[in-house]
Motif scaffolding. Sequence first.
Motif, PDB file in Angstrom:
ATOM      1  N   PRO A 206      -2.249  -7.948  -1.567  1.00 16.56           N
ATOM      2  CA  PRO A 206      -2.443  -7.218  -0.310  1.00 16.56           C
ATOM      3  C   PRO A 206      -3.898  -7.205   0.162  1.00 16.56           C
ATOM      4  CG  PRO A 206      -2.219  -5.668  -2.103  1.00 16.56           C
ATOM      5  CD  PRO A 206      -1.917  -7.042  -2.673  1.00 16.56           C
ATOM      6  N   LEU A 221     -10.941  -9.675   2.741  1.00 15.67           N
ATOM      7  CA  LEU A 221     -11.710  -8.435   2.872  1.00 15.67           C
ATOM      8  C   LEU A 221     -12.999  -8.618   3.675  1.00 15.67           C
ATOM      9  CD1 LEU A 221     -11.159  -6.750  -0.609  1.00 15.67           C
ATOM     10  CD2 LEU A 221      -9.867  -6.457   1.508  1.00 15.67           C
ATOM     11  N   ALA A 238     -10.934  -2.750   1.888  1.00 11.95           N
ATOM     12  CA  ALA A 238      -9.732  -2.814   1.034  1.00 11.95           C
ATOM     13  C   ALA A 238      -8.760  -1.706   1.423  1.00 11.95           C
ATOM     14  CB  ALA A 238     -10.135  -2.675  -0.434  1.00 11.95           C
ATOM     15  N   LEU A 253       0.841  -3.806  -3.642  1.00 12.28           N
ATOM     16  CA  LEU A 253       0.658  -4.010  -5.079  1.00 12.28           C
ATOM     17  C   LEU A 253      -0.749  -4.505  -5.388  1.00 12.28           C
ATOM     18  CD1 LEU A 253       4.100  -5.829  -5.455  1.00 12.28           C
ATOM     19  CD2 LEU A 253       3.604  -3.420  -5.987  1.00 12.28           C
ATOM     20  N   PRO A 254      -1.768  -3.713  -5.044  1.00 14.72           N
ATOM     21  CA  PRO A 254      -3.134  -4.174  -5.300  1.00 14.72           C
ATOM     22  C   PRO A 254      -3.424  -4.283  -6.787  1.00 14.72           C
ATOM     23  CG  PRO A 254      -3.147  -1.844  -4.697  1.00 14.72           C
ATOM     24  CD  PRO A 254      -1.738  -2.350  -4.494  1.00 14.72           C
ATOM     25  N   LYS A 255      -4.079  -5.372  -7.156  1.00 20.57           N
ATOM     26  CA  LYS A 255      -4.479  -5.580  -8.551  1.00 20.57           C
ATOM     27  C   LYS A 255      -5.926  -5.154  -8.717  1.00 20.57           C
ATOM     28  CE  LYS A 255      -6.840  -8.230 -11.636  1.00 20.57           C
ATOM     29  NZ  LYS A 255      -8.250  -8.692 -11.598  1.00 20.57           N
ATOM     30  N   THR A 257      -8.642  -4.227 -12.349  1.00 16.76           N
ATOM     31  CA  THR A 257      -8.819  -3.739 -13.715  1.00 16.76           C
ATOM     32  C   THR A 257     -10.095  -2.895 -13.766  1.00 16.76           C
ATOM     33  OG1 THR A 257      -9.820  -5.887 -14.228  1.00 16.76           O
ATOM     34  CG2 THR A 257      -7.551  -5.563 -14.918  1.00 16.76           C
ATOM     35  N   ASN A 258     -10.608  -2.522 -12.595  1.00 25.03           N
ATOM     36  CA  ASN A 258     -11.840  -1.755 -12.509  1.00 25.03           C
ATOM     37  C   ASN A 258     -11.518  -0.309 -12.123  1.00 25.03           C
ATOM     38  OD1 ASN A 258     -13.885  -0.632 -10.402  1.00 25.03           O
ATOM     39  ND2 ASN A 258     -15.082  -2.010 -11.702  1.00 25.03           N
ATOM     40  N   ARG A 261     -12.351   0.860  -8.533  1.00 26.55           N
ATOM     41  CA  ARG A 261     -11.504   0.243  -7.497  1.00 26.55           C
ATOM     42  C   ARG A 261     -10.051   0.706  -7.610  1.00 26.55           C
ATOM     43  NH1 ARG A 261     -15.474  -3.704  -8.310  1.00 26.55           N
ATOM     44  NH2 ARG A 261     -14.335  -4.906  -9.861  1.00 26.55           N
ATOM     45  N   GLN A 264     -10.142   3.867  -5.763  1.00 21.61           N
ATOM     46  CA  GLN A 264     -10.335   3.596  -4.335  1.00 21.61           C
ATOM     47  C   GLN A 264      -9.022   3.159  -3.686  1.00 21.61           C
ATOM     48  OE1 GLN A 264     -12.306  -0.062  -1.985  1.00 21.61           O
ATOM     49  NE2 GLN A 264     -13.674   0.814  -3.521  1.00 21.61           N
TER      50      GLN A 264
HETATM   51  P1  A2P Z   1     -11.013  -6.321  -9.829  1.00 17.32           P
HETATM   52  O1  A2P Z   1      -9.801  -6.411 -10.708  1.00 17.32           O
HETATM   53  O2  A2P Z   1     -12.273  -6.675 -10.544  1.00 17.32           O
HETATM   54  O3  A2P Z   1     -11.098  -4.989  -9.111  1.00 17.32           O
HETATM   55  P2  A2P Z   1      -5.059  -8.659  -4.767  1.00 17.32           P
HETATM   56  O4  A2P Z   1      -4.520  -7.329  -5.181  1.00 17.32           O
HETATM   57  O5  A2P Z   1      -4.955  -8.913  -3.298  1.00 17.32           O
HETATM   58  O6  A2P Z   1      -4.496  -9.784  -5.587  1.00 17.32           O
HETATM   59  O7  A2P Z   1      -6.641  -8.656  -5.030  1.00 17.32           O
HETATM   60  C1  A2P Z   1      -7.142  -8.543  -6.321  1.00 17.32           C
HETATM   61  C2  A2P Z   1      -8.608  -8.926  -6.327  1.00 17.32           C
HETATM   62  O8  A2P Z   1      -9.373  -8.018  -5.520  1.00 17.32           O
HETATM   63  C3  A2P Z   1      -9.186  -8.855  -7.693  1.00 17.32           C
HETATM   64  O9  A2P Z   1     -10.172  -9.868  -7.795  1.00 17.32           O
HETATM   65  C4  A2P Z   1      -9.827  -7.472  -7.749  1.00 17.32           C
HETATM   66  O10 A2P Z   1     -10.895  -7.457  -8.676  1.00 17.32           O
HETATM   67  C5  A2P Z   1     -10.304  -7.307  -6.342  1.00 17.32           C
HETATM   68  N1  A2P Z   1     -10.285  -5.901  -5.871  1.00 17.32           N
HETATM   69  C6  A2P Z   1      -9.438  -4.922  -6.242  1.00 17.32           C
HETATM   70  N2  A2P Z   1      -9.688  -3.790  -5.551  1.00 17.32           N
HETATM   71  C7  A2P Z   1     -10.709  -4.058  -4.721  1.00 17.32           C
HETATM   72  C8  A2P Z   1     -11.434  -3.290  -3.772  1.00 17.32           C
HETATM   73  N3  A2P Z   1     -11.108  -2.017  -3.539  1.00 17.32           N
HETATM   74  N4  A2P Z   1     -12.458  -3.885  -3.106  1.00 17.32           N
HETATM   75  C9  A2P Z   1     -12.773  -5.177  -3.355  1.00 17.32           C
HETATM   76  N5  A2P Z   1     -12.126  -5.963  -4.236  1.00 17.32           N
HETATM   77  C10 A2P Z   1     -11.105  -5.418  -4.916  1.00 17.32           C
END
Ligand code: A2P
Length: 315
Positions: A206, A221, A238, A253-255, A257-258, A261, A264
């Motif tokens: 997403p 983004l 985001a 389904l945002p991914k 591992t931080n 974030r 957020q």
């Molecule tokens: P990270 O896991 O280090 O946070 P998607 O969900 O569209 O597949 O996007 C996942 C990617 O976006 C990962 O590289 C993730 O890295 C990064 N990401 C996740 N949350 C955010 C955020 N709030 N702002 C910027 N990048 C993000």
Amino acid sequence: DIPRFKLNTGQYIPAIGLGTWQSKPGLVGEAVKTAIKVGYRHIDCAKAYGNEKEIGDALQDLFREGIVTRGDLWITSKLWNSDQHPDDVPKALAGSVERLQCGYLDLYLMHWPVALKKGAEGTAPEDFAPLDTKATWQAMEKCVESGGKTKAIGISNFSVEKTEKLLSYAKVVPAVNQVECHPVWQQKKLQPYLRSKGIHLSAYSPMGSGGSSFTEHIKVLDNPLLATLAKKYNKTPAEIALRWNVQLGHSVLPKSTNANRLEQNIDIFDFEISEEDMEKFNSIEQVRILRGDDMWVHDKNSPYKTVEELWDGDI
Ligand code: A2P
């Protein structure tokens, strides 16, 4: 509490779930724990992501610590392409449930409209098997009908045409079609179609999977409209991207591992993008990021000789 969307089964799917594709072993377990502690109640998994066992271990810790119960959670997993033979479908479902250590799934999806040979690990032409989506779907139907290990079934990466064909024989209408969906690939054709059929759209990537090797060339983004709206609503790009999807009725389904974030990305339920600003997304140039051509398009054994055939022209 996280808002939920009602499915055609009568169940309610949480509007946000944690994506776990490309979440590295050693990180994904912690991500699941953090996510659940900050309010996530939905985890999107797949056999193919290779991390279900670690997710299951994290869930066990959370259950043991009394932070959540199984019934508080929504857990999705997906049938991998090499398990599409009808005999293998219930076994593959049982395998995911066993690795995830969660008793049952809330939702089980056919991952792709592509069949690979049993045990195939790659995506080379010799790994392909003849596609028989009808037989696979009928085996999926048995998994819910017989009080099996999943409460609902659905599809993923199905175009309008492929969904329509499946509906021509389906006894159980898919509850969900999980597809790429974000401001730069809005699924303008699939969205109204799924709505008209009562099939819920779950949005993967997403935020455009910005960090992945597949998508280096397009940074969702960085879109200027997201920057403008982020400023206006005092949110991050985001959060604007995620909120846009949720306002259209799609679960996201945002991914991540931080920890920061993860927090957020769930902080999107205290504001609303105005109708006028929602309209502005219509002018964004559309590009499908995850085209699948490097995996599923071959001139030998694949049913798809071109990327247009894979997506039925919606590319
Ligand atoms: P990270 O896991 O280090 O946070 P998607 O969900 O569209 O597949 O996007 C996942 C990617 O976006 C990962 O590289 C993730 O890295 C990064 N990401 C996740 N949350 C955010 C955020 N709030 N702002 C910027 N990048 C993000």
